[in-house]
Design an enzyme around this catalytic site. Structure first.
Site, PDB file in Angstrom:
ATOM      1  N   LYS A 240       0.829  -1.205   0.000  1.00 55.96           N
ATOM      2  CA  LYS A 240       0.000   0.000   0.000  1.00 55.96           C
ATOM      3  C   LYS A 240       0.866   1.259   0.000  1.00 55.96           C
ATOM      4  CE  LYS A 240      -3.892  -2.115   2.476  1.00 55.96           C
ATOM      5  NZ  LYS A 240      -4.666  -2.120   3.742  1.00 55.96           N
TER       6      LYS A 240
ATOM      7  N   ALA B 262      -1.248   0.886   6.272  1.00 58.98           N
ATOM      8  CA  ALA B 262      -1.418  -0.149   7.288  1.00 58.98           C
ATOM      9  C   ALA B 262      -2.292  -1.271   6.761  1.00 58.98           C
ATOM     10  CB  ALA B 262      -2.039   0.440   8.564  1.00 58.98           C
ATOM     11  N   ASP B 263      -2.171  -2.430   7.384  1.00 61.46           N
ATOM     12  CA  ASP B 263      -3.050  -3.547   7.061  1.00 61.46           C
ATOM     13  C   ASP B 263      -3.247  -4.397   8.314  1.00 61.46           C
ATOM     14  OD1 ASP B 263      -4.346  -5.027   4.658  1.00 61.46           O
ATOM     15  OD2 ASP B 263      -3.421  -6.593   5.879  1.00 61.46           O
ATOM     16  N   THR B 264      -4.475  -4.869   8.507  1.00 61.08           N
ATOM     17  CA  THR B 264      -4.828  -5.664   9.678  1.00 61.08           C
ATOM     18  C   THR B 264      -5.159  -7.091   9.262  1.00 61.08           C
ATOM     19  OG1 THR B 264      -5.700  -3.735  10.850  1.00 61.08           O
ATOM     20  CG2 THR B 264      -6.446  -5.900  11.609  1.00 61.08           C
TER      21      THR B 264
ATOM     22  N   ALA C 272       0.004  -4.200  10.767  1.00 67.18           N
ATOM     23  CA  ALA C 272       1.307  -3.670  10.352  1.00 67.18           C
ATOM     24  C   ALA C 272       1.138  -2.227   9.896  1.00 67.18           C
ATOM     25  CB  ALA C 272       1.883  -4.512   9.231  1.00 67.18           C
TER      26      ALA C 272
END
Length: 212
Positions: free
Chosen positions: A53, A69-71, A106
């Site tokens: 991203k 960010a990524d969950t 992250a």
């Protein structure tokens, strides 16, 4: 001239969390393939997607600082993404009920003009309460699960899905504020003005707090 900051996310929860730092930023979501594998390391998956991203956002703006960010939610080695439909949300919420799982969010930051991302990936253990079938159906009827990995939000005051958690609260919401501050600082972005009072109440006892 102050650093321009871009949040490469459409998540309203990440937007609201980042706004607490008092740093002006622009919201510019990116279009990447966010499909996650059904199994694998949640840390590796979250880091890869957050970095991708950030890299996509860099292609749109070569000079600004980037936050992405990524969950990822993991239950017994199975990765739970965002539910595709009501049945998928029902399956996830029933599977999580009364059990513990792990959440990794992250966060990737690129310096202004930089090409390499600095990444942190806090992990939080979450224990869900034994909510009822009716509560699940009410949550689905409200549409709450459909934009959330694992089909729930720890901050959901209607379902109240979480019994307890061990780790960073904001990490489960979608963006760890302490981890974000750390990588922003390492990227030479001025965060010296940020006050503890600007953060969430849960941040005061977070294990990621530098002086904890």
């Amino acid at each position: 001239m102050s650093t321009r900051l871009i949040l490469a996310s459409a998540s309203p929860r990440r937007r609201d969390l980042l706004a607490r730092l008092g740093i002006p930023f622009e919201v510019r979501p990116v279009d990447i393939d966010e499909r996650t594998p059904l199994s694998g390391s949640p840390e590796i998956i979250a880091r890869r997607l957050a970095r991708e991203k950030a890299e996509a956002a860099r292609l749109m703006d070569v000079n600004a600082a980037i936050v992405a960010a990524d969950t990822v939610v993991a239950l017994d080695g199975t990765i739970l993404g965002k539910p595709k439909d009501s049945e998928d949300a029902r399956r996830m919420l029933y599977g999580l009920r009364g059990r513990s799982h792990y959440v990794v969010s992250a966060v990737a930051v690129m310096r202004p003009g930089g090409r390499a991302a600095l990444v942190r990936h806090p992990l939080t253990r979450v224990l869900m309460r034994d909510y009822s079938d009716d509560e699940v159906e009410e949550s689905i009827a409200r549409g709450d699960p459909f934009d959330k990995a694992g089909a729930y939000g720890i901050q959901d005051d209607d379902l109240r899905p979480v019994e307890s958690y061990d780790g960073c609260y904001c990490n489960v919401v979608g963006l760890s504020l302490w981890a974000t501050l750390e990588v922003l600082r390492k990227a030479d972005i001025d965060v010296a003005h940020v006050s503890f009072s600007q953060l969430l109440p849960q941040c005061a006892t977070c294990p990621l707090r530098p002086d904890s």
